[in-house]
Design a protein around this motif. Structure first.
Motif, PDB file in Angstrom:
ATOM      1  N   ALA A 106       1.203  -0.812  -0.349  1.00 24.77           N
ATOM      2  CA  ALA A 106       0.084   0.196  -0.111  1.00 24.77           C
ATOM      3  C   ALA A 106       0.743   1.084  -0.006  1.00 24.77           C
ATOM      4  O   ALA A 106       0.568   2.740  -0.783  1.00 24.77           O
ATOM      5  N   MET A 107       2.451   0.964   0.767  1.00 22.74           N
ATOM      6  CA  MET A 107       2.729   2.256   1.004  1.00 22.74           C
ATOM      7  C   MET A 107       3.556   2.716  -0.776  1.00 22.74           C
ATOM      8  O   MET A 107       3.655   3.622  -1.254  1.00 22.74           O
ATOM      9  N   GLN A 108       3.984   1.489  -1.322  1.00 20.85           N
ATOM     10  CA  GLN A 108       4.528   1.181  -2.328  1.00 20.85           C
ATOM     11  C   GLN A 108       3.216   2.265  -4.082  1.00 20.85           C
ATOM     12  O   GLN A 108       3.982   2.942  -4.385  1.00 20.85           O
ATOM     13  N   GLN A 109       2.082   2.015  -3.437  1.00 20.30           N
ATOM     14  CA  GLN A 109       0.988   2.364  -4.421  1.00 20.30           C
ATOM     15  C   GLN A 109       0.995   4.347  -4.460  1.00 20.30           C
ATOM     16  O   GLN A 109       1.021   4.674  -5.069  1.00 20.30           O
ATOM     17  N   ALA A 143       2.003  12.062 -10.263  1.00 17.84           N
ATOM     18  CA  ALA A 143       1.244  13.655 -10.006  1.00 17.84           C
ATOM     19  C   ALA A 143       2.508  14.804 -10.078  1.00 17.84           C
ATOM     20  O   ALA A 143       2.053  15.624 -10.697  1.00 17.84           O
ATOM     21  N   GLU A 144       3.281  14.013  -9.388  1.00 16.49           N
ATOM     22  CA  GLU A 144       4.571  15.346  -9.430  1.00 16.49           C
ATOM     23  C   GLU A 144       5.525  15.440 -11.395  1.00 16.49           C
ATOM     24  O   GLU A 144       4.878  16.065 -11.638  1.00 16.49           O
ATOM     25  N   ALA A 170      -6.072   7.357 -10.398  1.00 18.41           N
ATOM     26  CA  ALA A 170      -4.807   8.504  -9.850  1.00 18.41           C
ATOM     27  C   ALA A 170      -5.473   9.314  -9.217  1.00 18.41           C
ATOM     28  O   ALA A 170      -6.233   9.063  -8.118  1.00 18.41           O
ATOM     29  N   LEU A 171      -4.564   9.652  -8.346  1.00 17.42           N
ATOM     30  CA  LEU A 171      -4.014  11.126  -7.214  1.00 17.42           C
ATOM     31  C   LEU A 171      -5.232  12.372  -7.785  1.00 17.42           C
ATOM     32  O   LEU A 171      -4.427  12.870  -8.829  1.00 17.42           O
ATOM     33  N   SER A 218       3.976   5.758  -5.525  1.00 18.06           N
ATOM     34  CA  SER A 218       4.079   5.473  -7.022  1.00 18.06           C
ATOM     35  C   SER A 218       2.701   6.996  -7.378  1.00 18.06           C
ATOM     36  O   SER A 218       3.149   7.420  -8.368  1.00 18.06           O
ATOM     37  N   SER A 219       1.799   7.112  -6.774  1.00 13.99           N
ATOM     38  CA  SER A 219       0.897   7.982  -7.234  1.00 13.99           C
ATOM     39  C   SER A 219       1.276   9.197  -6.971  1.00 13.99           C
ATOM     40  O   SER A 219       1.067   9.995  -7.891  1.00 13.99           O
TER      41      SER A 219
END
Length: 139
Positions: free
Chosen positions: A45-48, A56-57, A105-106, A51-52
């Motif tokens: 979950a932390m990797q996801q 976004a960046e 997407a975030l 990654s999000s």
């Protein structure tokens, strides 16, 4: 750097992001301990999440570099249950031309797209992936 080697806010943010990447990937002492005590589901979950954030960046950098956006219509959406700084990560099903495409997407909690609304997407020149670039301007 300044007096007493103070770091700028951007340097501290970059350092914190690198630390989060290392922990999520299980690198270093903290990464291994986190995976051992919190479990692989937590680190996945932390990797996801990281990654999000990177996505976004990346989208912001592509937009600043002048990569063109194209309109798409939201035809469906699903909550992933994950938030980053109170901003939700969602799966959007978009109508892009004649094609239906699902992307994760975030999104800003202040600008959450709704079914039927127009959004902007862009194509990553390196990978060819379709990326969410925000809500389309309203008339």
């Amino acid at each position: 750097m300044g007096l007493f080697n103070r770091k700028s806010a951007q340097e501290r943010q970059e350092e914190a992001m690198q630390m989060a990447d290392d922990i999520a990937a299980g690198r270093g002492f903290m990464g291994k301990m986190t995976k051992a005590f919190m479990g692989s589901e937590f680190t996945e979950a932390m990797q996801q999440a990281t990654s999000s954030i990177h996505q976004a960046e990346h989208v912001a950098a592509l937009r600043a570099a002048g990569v063109p956006t194209q309109p798409a219509t939201v035809i469906g959406m699903q909550d992933t249950g994950q938030t980053i700084n109170d901003n939700p990560s969602i799966v959007l099903t978009l109508q892009v031309g004649t094609q239906a495409v699902a992307i994760q997407a975030l999104v800003s909690r202040l600008e959450i797209p709704r079914v039927g609304e127009q959004v902007q997407v862009l194509t990553d020149p390196q990978s060819g992936a379709l990326l969410y670039a925000g809500l389309a301007a309203r008339d």
